[in-house]
Design an enzyme around this catalytic site. Structure first.
Site, PDB file in Angstrom:
ATOM      1  N   ASP A  15       0.815  -1.225   0.000  1.00 16.14           N
ATOM      2  CA  ASP A  15       0.000   0.000   0.000  1.00 16.14           C
ATOM      3  C   ASP A  15       0.842   1.266   0.000  1.00 16.14           C
ATOM      4  OD1 ASP A  15      -2.266  -1.662   0.157  1.00 16.14           O
ATOM      5  OD2 ASP A  15      -2.030  -1.784   2.323  1.00 16.14           O
ATOM      6  N   LYS A  18       2.144   2.058  -5.148  1.00 16.18           N
ATOM      7  CA  LYS A  18       2.924   1.588  -6.304  1.00 16.18           C
ATOM      8  C   LYS A  18       2.182   1.815  -7.615  1.00 16.18           C
ATOM      9  CE  LYS A  18       3.251  -2.478  -4.399  1.00 16.18           C
ATOM     10  NZ  LYS A  18       2.785  -2.198  -3.042  1.00 16.18           N
ATOM     11  N   GLN A 230       2.271  -6.062  -3.047  1.00 18.60           N
ATOM     12  CA  GLN A 230       2.576  -6.086  -1.610  1.00 18.60           C
ATOM     13  C   GLN A 230       3.884  -5.315  -1.346  1.00 18.60           C
ATOM     14  OE1 GLN A 230       1.630  -9.492  -2.955  1.00 18.60           O
ATOM     15  NE2 GLN A 230      -0.366  -8.624  -2.700  1.00 18.60           N
TER      16      GLN A 230
HETATM   17  P1  IMP Z   1      -2.624 -12.809   2.084  1.00 20.75           P
HETATM   18  O1  IMP Z   1      -1.663 -12.296   1.090  1.00 20.75           O
HETATM   19  O2  IMP Z   1      -4.059 -12.583   1.700  1.00 20.75           O
HETATM   20  O3  IMP Z   1      -2.355 -14.225   2.480  1.00 20.75           O
HETATM   21  O4  IMP Z   1      -2.431 -11.957   3.433  1.00 20.75           O
HETATM   22  C1  IMP Z   1      -1.249 -12.040   4.212  1.00 20.75           C
HETATM   23  C2  IMP Z   1      -0.916 -10.688   4.823  1.00 20.75           C
HETATM   24  O5  IMP Z   1      -0.507  -9.784   3.784  1.00 20.75           O
HETATM   25  C3  IMP Z   1      -2.081 -10.005   5.524  1.00 20.75           C
HETATM   26  O6  IMP Z   1      -1.574  -9.255   6.616  1.00 20.75           O
HETATM   27  C4  IMP Z   1      -2.607  -9.043   4.462  1.00 20.75           C
HETATM   28  O7  IMP Z   1      -3.285  -7.948   5.034  1.00 20.75           O
HETATM   29  C5  IMP Z   1      -1.325  -8.624   3.799  1.00 20.75           C
HETATM   30  N1  IMP Z   1      -1.501  -8.217   2.399  1.00 20.75           N
HETATM   31  C6  IMP Z   1      -1.725  -9.008   1.338  1.00 20.75           C
HETATM   32  N2  IMP Z   1      -1.811  -8.282   0.217  1.00 20.75           N
HETATM   33  C7  IMP Z   1      -1.628  -7.016   0.576  1.00 20.75           C
HETATM   34  C8  IMP Z   1      -1.566  -5.793  -0.170  1.00 20.75           C
HETATM   35  O8  IMP Z   1      -1.695  -5.743  -1.392  1.00 20.75           O
HETATM   36  N3  IMP Z   1      -1.344  -4.665   0.552  1.00 20.75           N
HETATM   37  C9  IMP Z   1      -1.158  -4.687   1.898  1.00 20.75           C
HETATM   38  N4  IMP Z   1      -1.191  -5.806   2.625  1.00 20.75           N
HETATM   39  C10 IMP Z   1      -1.431  -6.958   1.972  1.00 20.75           C
END
Ligand code: IMP
Length: 432
Positions: A15, A18, A230
Site C-alpha cells: 500500500d 505503487k 505487496q
Molecule cells: P494474504 O496475502 O491474503 O495471504 O495476506 C497475508 C498478509 O498480507 C495479511 O496481513 C494481508 O493484510 C497482507 N496483504 C496481502 N496483500 C496485501 C496488499 O496488497 N497490501 C497490503 N497488505 C497486503
C-alpha cells in the site's frame, strides 16, 4: 528514463502507492509485468479523473499498445481477472493493449479461498496469536499447492483431461481436511470443473509463454517494467514472518516470477510512503493508535483497496527502509503521499530502535524480533502549506524539502519521484 529493465517494488508493508508510480512509468515503457502475488493486491490508479483499481491486471493496462504480462509467479483468480478485462474492454475482446497470461501461472481455485478462511478460523480458535489477517483471496493455500506440486495451472484450464485429473487428486487430499479438520462441506467436483473450463474458454486467447515474451521484448530493446505487489516487509522470506504473504515481494522475485536473469535488471525502484501503514496482523513498531494514526488514516484514505479494512498507520520507519534498501538493492526511491503530512501539528521519524535497553539500527527481520523493539524518534519541523500544486522540488516548503533530504541522507538512496497528490499530474520528478 533511460533504463531498459526496471523492477518496482514496495519498500514497506504494501500500500505504498505503487500503482500510481507504475502508471507514471508506463508512459515510457513498452512492457509491464506482474510477477508475484494475486488478487490480494489492489493497485489504485487515478487517470483522467477516473479511479481504477486493478487486483490482477498490470497497471500499464491503461495505456494503449503496451504489452502487459501476468507472469508465472502470479496466482491467478480467473473470475477476478475476467471481471477486470471486461471492465476495461469497450467491446468484447478489445482491451486496447496486448495481454499475455503465463500458462504456468497457478490458478486460485474456489477451494483455496475456502481453505484460506477455514485456516484463519482454525487459528483463531486454537491459537489466536497465529491469526494472519489475510485478504481471504486464497493466496496462501494456492502457493501451498504450487510448492507441493499439485496445483492447477492456467494451462490446465484449457486441457480438460489434465484438469480433471488434478481436480480429483486435490479433492481426495483436501476433502478430509475440509470435512474432518475444519468441519466444512467437501469440494464438489462437477461445478468446479465446469466453471474452470468456462474460465479456460474465456482466457484461451490470452494464454502464452511469458518468459519468451519478456526475453523477446528485451531483445527488441523495449523498456520493461516489473511491477511488484505487496511489499518487502510482507515477503515470505525477508518480511516479518509469519505475518507475511506467501510470495517473493522483493526485487529478486521478478527473476523467478517473471523469468529474468538477475544481471538483466538495470534499476530497482523502491516505492516508499512518507509514513507507514500495515493491514492485517503482525508487529508494527511505529503504529500510532491515537490521534496521529487516525489523522494519517483519514487524510491518506488508508482503507484497503481489496478488503476495505482500515489500515494501521504511524510514522515513517527508517530502520525498516534501510533494511528494504539492503535486501532489494534499491537504486532510487519514489516517495509517495508527501501531501498527507501537510498540516500535521508534529512530524516524527523512527530513526532506530531500542531493544533490551540498547539502541539498534538494524531491522530484525522476523516478527518475534520486531515485537521486542521500541521506536526511537526524531522530530522534524512540520509544514502547513498545501503542496499538491507544487510542480518542482524547489516549490516545496523548506520543511518538506528537509524531510525529503533527510530520507535521502539516511537511506543513502536518491528520492527521484515525489507524489504530492492523488492524480497523475501531482508528481514531482527529479531526474527520474
Ligand atoms: P494474504 O496475502 O491474503 O495471504 O495476506 C497475508 C498478509 O498480507 C495479511 O496481513 C494481508 O493484510 C497482507 N496483504 C496481502 N496483500 C496485501 C496488499 O496488497 N497490501 C497490503 N497488505 C497486503
Amino acid at each position: 528514463m533511460r533504463k531498459i529493465v526496471q523492477a518496482l517494488i514496495g519498500a514497506q508493508w504494501g500500500d505504498e502507492g505503487k500503482g500510481r508510480v507504475v502508471d507514471a512509468l508506463a508512459q515510457e515503457v513498452g512492457v509491464v509485468v506482474r510477477y508475484q502475488g494475486g488478487a490480494n493486491a489492489g493497485h489504485t490508479v487515478i487517470a483522467e479523473g477516473k479511479k481504477h483499481v486493478f487486483h490482477l491486471l498490470p497497471s500499464g493496462m491503461l495505456y494503449p499498445n503496451r504489452l502487459c504480462i501476468i507472469g508465472n509467479g502470479v496466482v491467478l483468480e480467473p473470475e477476478q481477472l475476467i471481471k477486470e478485462i471486461n471492465e476495461l474492454a469497450p467491446a468484447p475482446g478489445d482491451i486496447g493493449t496486448k495481454l499475455v497470461v503465463s500458462r504456468a501461472a497457478h490458478v486460485v481455485m474456489p477451494y483455496h479461498k475456502r481453505l484460506d478462511a477455514a485456516s484463519e478460523a482454525f487459528r483463531k480458535k486454537n491459537n489466536p496469536d497465529a491469526v494472519i489477517g489475510t485478504t481471504g483471496r486464497g493466496i496462501g493455500p494456492c502457493y501451498v499447492d504450487k510448492y507441493n506440486r499439485i496445483g492447477v495451472r492456467a494451462e490446465d484450464l484449457v486441457s480438460p483431461e489434465s484438469l480433471e485429473k488434478k481436480l480429483r487428486l486435490n479433492m481426495a487430499e483436501k476433502n478430509p481436511l475440509l470435512e474432518k479438520i475444519y468441519g466444512e462441506p467437501p469440494i464438489e467436483f462437477e461445478s468446479i470443473y465446469r466453471q474452470a473450463l468456462e474460465w479456460g474458454d474465456f482466457l484461451r486467447p490470452y494464454l502464452g509463454d511469458s518468459s519468451f515474451e519478456i526475453a523477446s521484448a528485451i531483445e527488441r530493446g523495449e523498456r520493461v517494467l516489473f511491477e511488484g505487489a505487496q511489499g518487502t516487509l510482507l515477503d515470505v522470506d525477508h518480511g516479518t514472518y509469519p505475518f507475511v504473504t506467501s510470495s517473493s515481494c522483493v526485487a529478486g522475485g521478478c527473476c523467478t516470477g517473471g523469468a529474468l536473469g538477475p544481471g538483466r535488471i538495470d534499476r530497482v525502484i523502491g516505492v516508499v510512503k512518507a509514513y507507514c501503514s500495515r493491514v492485517g496482523e503482525g508487529p508494527f513498531p511505529t503504529e500510532d493508535r491515537g490521534e496521529v494514526g487516525e489523522t494519517l488514516r483519514q487524510n491518506g484514505g488508508e482503507f484497503g483497496a481489496t478488503t476495505g479494512r482500515p489500515r494501521r498507520c504511524g510514522w515513517l520507519d527508517m530502520a525498516a527502509l534501510r533494511y528494504s534498501v539492503m535486501v532489494n538493492g534499491l537504486d532510487v526511491l519514489a516517495l509517495t503521499k508527501l501531501d498527507v503530512l501537510s498540516g500535521m501539528d508534529e512530524l516524527k521519524v523512527c530513526v532506530a530502535y531500542e531493544m533490551d535497553g540498547k539502541r539498534v539500527s538494524v531491522f530484525p527481520n522476523s516478527a518475534y524480533g520486531l515485537e521486542k523493539v521500541r521506536p526511537v524518534y526524531e522530530s522534524f519541523k512540520p509544514w502547513k502549506e498545501d503542496i499538491s500544486g507544487c510542480g518542482s522540488f524547489e516549490e516545496l516548503p523548506s520543511a518538506a524539502r528537509d524531510y525529503v533530504d533527510y530520507i535521502e541522507r539516511d537511506s543513502g538512496v536518491r528520492v527521484g519521484l515525489i507524489g504530492v497528490g492523488p492524480g497523475r499530474e501531482s508528481t514531482i520528478y527529479r531526474d527520474f
